[in-house]
Every structure is written in C-alpha cells, then in structure tokens.
Design a protein around this motif. Structure first.
Motif, short mmCIF file in Angstrom:
data_model
loop_
_atom_site.label_atom_id
_atom_site.label_comp_id
_atom_site.label_asym_id
_atom_site.label_seq_id
_atom_site.Cartn_x
_atom_site.Cartn_y
_atom_site.Cartn_z
N THR A 5 0.81 -1.23 0.00
CA THR A 5 0.00 0.00 0.00
C THR A 5 0.84 1.27 0.00
O THR A 5 0.29 2.36 -0.12
CB THR A 5 -0.95 0.07 1.23
N HIS A 6 2.16 1.12 0.16
CA HIS A 6 2.96 2.34 0.19
C HIS A 6 4.40 2.09 -0.23
O HIS A 6 5.14 1.38 0.46
CB HIS A 6 2.93 2.96 1.59
N CYS A 7 4.77 2.67 -1.36
CA CYS A 7 6.16 2.58 -1.81
C CYS A 7 6.47 3.81 -2.65
O CYS A 7 5.58 4.62 -2.95
CB CYS A 7 6.39 1.30 -2.61
N HIS A 8 7.74 3.96 -3.00
CA HIS A 8 8.17 5.09 -3.83
C HIS A 8 8.94 4.53 -5.01
O HIS A 8 10.13 4.21 -4.89
CB HIS A 8 9.06 6.04 -3.02
N LEU A 9 8.26 4.37 -6.13
CA LEU A 9 8.89 3.81 -7.32
C LEU A 9 9.41 4.94 -8.19
O LEU A 9 8.67 5.89 -8.47
CB LEU A 9 7.87 2.99 -8.11
N GLY A 86 -1.26 11.97 -0.86
CA GLY A 86 -0.17 11.54 0.01
C GLY A 86 1.11 11.40 -0.80
O GLY A 86 1.05 11.35 -2.03
N GLU A 87 2.18 11.44 -0.22
CA GLU A 87 2.43 11.32 1.18
C GLU A 87 2.49 12.71 1.81
O GLU A 87 3.29 13.54 1.40
CB GLU A 87 3.76 10.54 1.38
N ILE A 88 1.64 12.92 2.80
CA ILE A 88 1.54 14.23 3.44
C ILE A 88 1.66 14.05 4.95
O ILE A 88 1.48 12.94 5.45
CB ILE A 88 0.19 14.91 3.10
N ILE A 144 -2.24 5.79 8.43
CA ILE A 144 -1.09 6.38 9.12
C ILE A 144 0.07 5.46 8.76
O ILE A 144 0.23 4.38 9.31
CB ILE A 144 -1.28 6.43 10.64
N HIS A 145 0.82 5.89 7.75
CA HIS A 145 1.83 5.02 7.17
C HIS A 145 3.05 4.90 8.10
O HIS A 145 3.38 5.82 8.82
CB HIS A 145 2.16 5.52 5.76
N CYS A 146 3.69 3.73 8.07
CA CYS A 146 4.86 3.45 8.91
C CYS A 146 4.60 3.88 10.35
O CYS A 146 5.38 4.62 10.95
CB CYS A 146 6.09 4.15 8.34
N THR A 194 5.65 -1.45 2.22
CA THR A 194 7.11 -1.61 2.30
C THR A 194 7.83 -0.28 2.53
O THR A 194 8.91 -0.26 3.09
CB THR A 194 7.70 -2.22 1.02
N ASP A 195 7.25 0.83 2.03
CA ASP A 195 7.96 2.11 1.98
C ASP A 195 9.24 1.99 1.15
O ASP A 195 10.21 2.69 1.40
CB ASP A 195 8.27 2.66 3.38
N SER A 196 9.24 1.06 0.20
CA SER A 196 10.39 0.91 -0.71
C SER A 196 10.73 2.27 -1.31
O SER A 196 9.83 3.04 -1.62
CB SER A 196 10.02 -0.03 -1.87
ZN LIG Z 1 6.95 6.88 2.22
#
Ligand SMILES: [Zn+2]
Length: 251
Positions: A5-9, A86-88, A144-146, A194-196
C-alpha cells in the motif's frame, strides 16, 4: 493477493524498475512527495495496470512548493489510478523550525481530501499529537503510514477512521513495540506496506527494498497473530481494496 500500500517507485532509484514492477505478483501504490515524484507517479500509474498512485507534498519538501504543486494534485483527483492524497504529514525529526509551514501545508491537503472525498496517506514522525489534532478536525479516511507511536494513539486514529500502516520495522529486532501493537490490533485496522526503497524487512535489512518484500511483513504478522499468511494477506488486502477503491481484477 499481495498489496504493497505504500512505496516510492522511480527510475532514479531503481535501474531495473520495469523488472521490479513486472515481478511483483500484486498491486503497488506508489506515493509522490514533491512535483517531480508526483509527475512520475502519474506516468507509472498510467503505464502499469498494477501500479496505483497517490499525489502529495511531503513535509520534507516544502522548499519548492508553488501553486502549481497543488494544482497537479487537484487536476488528477478524478484519475481512476490516483487513489489518495499523500504522502503528506508532519516531520519534526530533522527540524521544528518550519512547524507552522508544515502544519499549513498538511492541513491544506487534508482539506483537499475532504473536499474531494478521497483518502490520505499520512507521514508522522516525532509529531504524533499535532498530526492527530489536525486529522480530528476533518472527516477524512486514510492510512497512518509506517506507524511508530503507541497502541493508545493507534486506537485513536482508528476511531477517526484510519488504518495503521505496517512495514519492515515489524521484522526488526528493535521492532518489539510495533509487534505488540500488531498483536493487540484487529487485522481489519491494518494495511501492509514496504515504503520501498527504504526499510527493507528482515532478512533483507540494509538492502534496497522492493514492493514484493511486503510478503515478509505479512509473514511476521501471521507469526504474531498465529494465523496463516494467506489469511493475513486476504484481510489486509481487502482493507486496502476497500479504502483505496482498488480494482480486484488488476492482476
Ligand atoms: Zn513513504
């Protein structure tokens, strides 16, 4: 089904980005953090069926904001592959000097989400109370990520309608606090991420993270909850599908 649900590609981070996306047997939601990454999110979400995106201005990227930064977000809010703002959020870890600006930019984007009725992806580091105080003013859902605060705060955010985003930290030796939170919470309140390229789970800690590693987060959740990994994936994926209105037939 697996959903990160959350990564940075981005092509800058991954020389083999195409392979990474093609090899992921599931859905990825890639988050923008500034104008440049927001443009790339739009490009990737358009190009790949299993890539969804979110657009936003991250609290660490306040220097180069222009009116156009928010226009990009608004102009694409109806794009069916853009599923959240997001990401905010707020980040007082590096500096508190720009707290007021951080709050202003965060709240502006939360208001946008309320106006357009879309969820948000929230970053909160050393700023949990201020994050909560802003979010409780608006009728918005999201993640609420990570998540890295207390069980009590997790429960407060859940009451507001948020999911708790859990990633690689759960597998770390010093991840005991988060493990305890995951043990206590109902799985219906958790989404996996993952927040990759950051925060690779064990056994890959220290290496560049990739979306398919979300499986190792699911494994740890299964161990903590004493249920099968399939059950973990089923419940948390359904949470994500419902929250972000993802299409089940994406992969
Ligand atoms: Zn992130």
């Amino acid at each position: 089904m697996i959903i990160d649900t959350h990564c940075h590609l981005s092509y800058d981070t991954y020389q083999n980005l195409e392979d990474i996306i093609n090899n992921m047997d599931g859905i990825m939601i890639t988050s923008g953090c500034d104008d440049k990454s927001n443009e790339e999110v739009l490009e990737l979400a358009k190009k790949y069926k299993k890539v969804y995106g979110t657009l936003g201005i991250h609290p660490e990227n306040l220097e180069n904001i222009t009116d156009n930064s928010f226009k990009i977000i608004e102009d694409n809010i109806d794009n069916e592959k853009i599923v959240a703002i997001g990401e905010i959020g707020l980040d007082y870890y590096y500096t508190k000097d720009n707290m007021d600006k951080q709050k202003k930019v965060f709240e502006y984007q939360v208001k946008l989400a309320e106006k357009f009725n879309v969820p948000i992806v929230v970053h909160s580091r050393d700023a949990i109370q201020d994050t909560y105080d802003i979010l409780k003013k608006y009728k918005v859902k999201g993640t609420i990520h990570c998540f890295n605060s207390s069980l009590e705060m997790a429960r407060e955010f859940i009451k507001l309608g948020y999911k708790i985003g859990v990633g690689g930290v759960l597998t770390f030796k010093n991840g005991k606090k988060l493990q305890e939170i995951v043990r206590e919470l109902d799985l219906k309140d958790i989404v996996l991420e993952t927040d990759s390229p950051y925060l690779s789970p064990e056994p890959f800690r220290g290496k560049k993270n990739i979306p398919s590693n979300v499986y190792y987060v699911a494994l740890k959740v299964a161990e903590l909850k004493n249920i099968s990994v399939d059950k973990v994936l089923e419940i948390t994926s359904n949470n994500a599908i419902e929250l972000y209105k993802l299409k089940k037939n994406t992969v």
